[in-house]
Design a protein around this motif. Sequence first.
Motif, PDB file in Angstrom:
ATOM      1  N   GLU A  30       0.865  -1.186   0.000  1.00  0.00           N
ATOM      2  CA  GLU A  30       0.000   0.000   0.000  1.00  0.00           C
ATOM      3  C   GLU A  30       0.893   1.224   0.000  1.00  0.00           C
ATOM      4  O   GLU A  30       1.833   1.338   0.786  1.00  0.00           O
ATOM      5  CB  GLU A  30      -0.896   0.001   1.236  1.00  0.00           C
ATOM      6  N   GLU A  31       0.608   2.136  -0.929  1.00  0.00           N
ATOM      7  CA  GLU A  31       1.378   3.372  -1.017  1.00  0.00           C
ATOM      8  C   GLU A  31       0.461   4.491  -1.491  1.00  0.00           C
ATOM      9  O   GLU A  31      -0.150   4.387  -2.552  1.00  0.00           O
ATOM     10  CB  GLU A  31       2.538   3.196  -2.005  1.00  0.00           C
ATOM     11  N   ASN A  32       0.344   5.523  -0.694  1.00  0.00           N
ATOM     12  CA  ASN A  32      -0.487   6.682  -1.046  1.00  0.00           C
ATOM     13  C   ASN A  32      -1.917   6.289  -1.428  1.00  0.00           C
ATOM     14  O   ASN A  32      -2.471   6.782  -2.405  1.00  0.00           O
ATOM     15  CB  ASN A  32       0.149   7.481  -2.183  1.00  0.00           C
ATOM     16  N   GLY A  33      -2.490   5.362  -0.664  1.00  0.00           N
ATOM     17  CA  GLY A  33      -3.877   4.962  -0.889  1.00  0.00           C
ATOM     18  C   GLY A  33      -4.086   3.987  -2.025  1.00  0.00           C
ATOM     19  O   GLY A  33      -5.230   3.665  -2.375  1.00  0.00           O
ATOM     20  N   LYS A  34      -3.022   3.479  -2.639  1.00  0.00           N
ATOM     21  CA  LYS A  34      -3.135   2.519  -3.725  1.00  0.00           C
ATOM     22  C   LYS A  34      -2.441   1.223  -3.315  1.00  0.00           C
ATOM     23  O   LYS A  34      -1.467   1.246  -2.566  1.00  0.00           O
ATOM     24  CB  LYS A  34      -2.515   3.057  -5.010  1.00  0.00           C
ATOM     25  N   ILE A  35      -2.943   0.102  -3.834  1.00  0.00           N
ATOM     26  CA  ILE A  35      -2.365  -1.203  -3.542  1.00  0.00           C
ATOM     27  C   ILE A  35      -1.629  -1.699  -4.776  1.00  0.00           C
ATOM     28  O   ILE A  35      -2.168  -1.696  -5.873  1.00  0.00           O
ATOM     29  CB  ILE A  35      -3.442  -2.229  -3.146  1.00  0.00           C
ATOM     30  N   TYR A  36      -0.389  -2.131  -4.590  1.00  0.00           N
ATOM     31  CA  TYR A  36       0.422  -2.652  -5.673  1.00  0.00           C
ATOM     32  C   TYR A  36       0.750  -4.116  -5.400  1.00  0.00           C
ATOM     33  O   TYR A  36       0.909  -4.522  -4.258  1.00  0.00           O
ATOM     34  CB  TYR A  36       1.739  -1.872  -5.777  1.00  0.00           C
ATOM     35  N   LEU A  37       0.867  -4.891  -6.458  1.00  0.00           N
ATOM     36  CA  LEU A  37       1.249  -6.291  -6.372  1.00  0.00           C
ATOM     37  C   LEU A  37       2.669  -6.410  -6.899  1.00  0.00           C
ATOM     38  O   LEU A  37       2.980  -5.906  -7.988  1.00  0.00           O
ATOM     39  CB  LEU A  37       0.299  -7.135  -7.229  1.00  0.00           C
ATOM     40  N   LYS A  38       3.559  -7.043  -6.103  1.00  0.00           N
ATOM     41  CA  LYS A  38       4.968  -7.147  -6.500  1.00  0.00           C
ATOM     42  C   LYS A  38       5.474  -8.541  -6.196  1.00  0.00           C
ATOM     43  O   LYS A  38       5.121  -9.135  -5.178  1.00  0.00           O
ATOM     44  CB  LYS A  38       5.787  -6.127  -5.705  1.00  0.00           C
ATOM     45  N   LYS A  39       6.284  -9.075  -7.091  1.00  0.00           N
ATOM     46  CA  LYS A  39       6.893 -10.374  -6.863  1.00  0.00           C
ATOM     47  C   LYS A  39       7.844 -10.274  -5.678  1.00  0.00           C
ATOM     48  O   LYS A  39       8.641  -9.334  -5.575  1.00  0.00           O
ATOM     49  CB  LYS A  39       7.661 -10.831  -8.102  1.00  0.00           C
ATOM     50  N   ALA A  40       7.760 -11.247  -4.764  1.00  0.00           N
ATOM     51  CA  ALA A  40       8.674 -11.294  -3.628  1.00  0.00           C
ATOM     52  C   ALA A  40      10.002 -11.849  -4.113  1.00  0.00           C
ATOM     53  O   ALA A  40      10.038 -12.891  -4.763  1.00  0.00           O
ATOM     54  CB  ALA A  40       8.096 -12.176  -2.524  1.00  0.00           C
ATOM     55  N   GLU A  41      11.057 -11.143  -3.860  1.00  0.00           N
ATOM     56  CA  GLU A  41      12.390 -11.589  -4.264  1.00  0.00           C
ATOM     57  C   GLU A  41      13.011 -12.431  -3.155  1.00  0.00           C
ATOM     58  O   GLU A  41      12.883 -12.104  -1.981  1.00  0.00           O
ATOM     59  CB  GLU A  41      13.280 -10.380  -4.565  1.00  0.00           C
ATOM     60  N   ALA A  42      13.674 -13.494  -3.548  1.00  0.00           N
ATOM     61  CA  ALA A  42      14.272 -14.424  -2.568  1.00  0.00           C
ATOM     62  C   ALA A  42      15.499 -13.842  -1.932  1.00  0.00           C
ATOM     63  O   ALA A  42      16.118 -12.953  -2.336  1.00  0.00           O
ATOM     64  CB  ALA A  42      14.640 -15.724  -3.251  1.00  0.00           C
TER      65      ALA A  42
END
Length: 50
Positions: free
Chosen positions: A38-50
Amino acid sequence: MATFVDSKRIMKASRVALSDEVKSRLDVDEGDMVFFIEENGKIYLKKAEA
């Protein structure tokens, strides 16, 4: 500038299926971990890096 990629309905048990295009852009596959950020009221989807 943001680019629209896809839309999906939330299914039973709050599941969302990612389209092949989204999986390809994120470079994710079954079993991979993703983060919801969550950033500035928006939700982002990101690949988790190992």
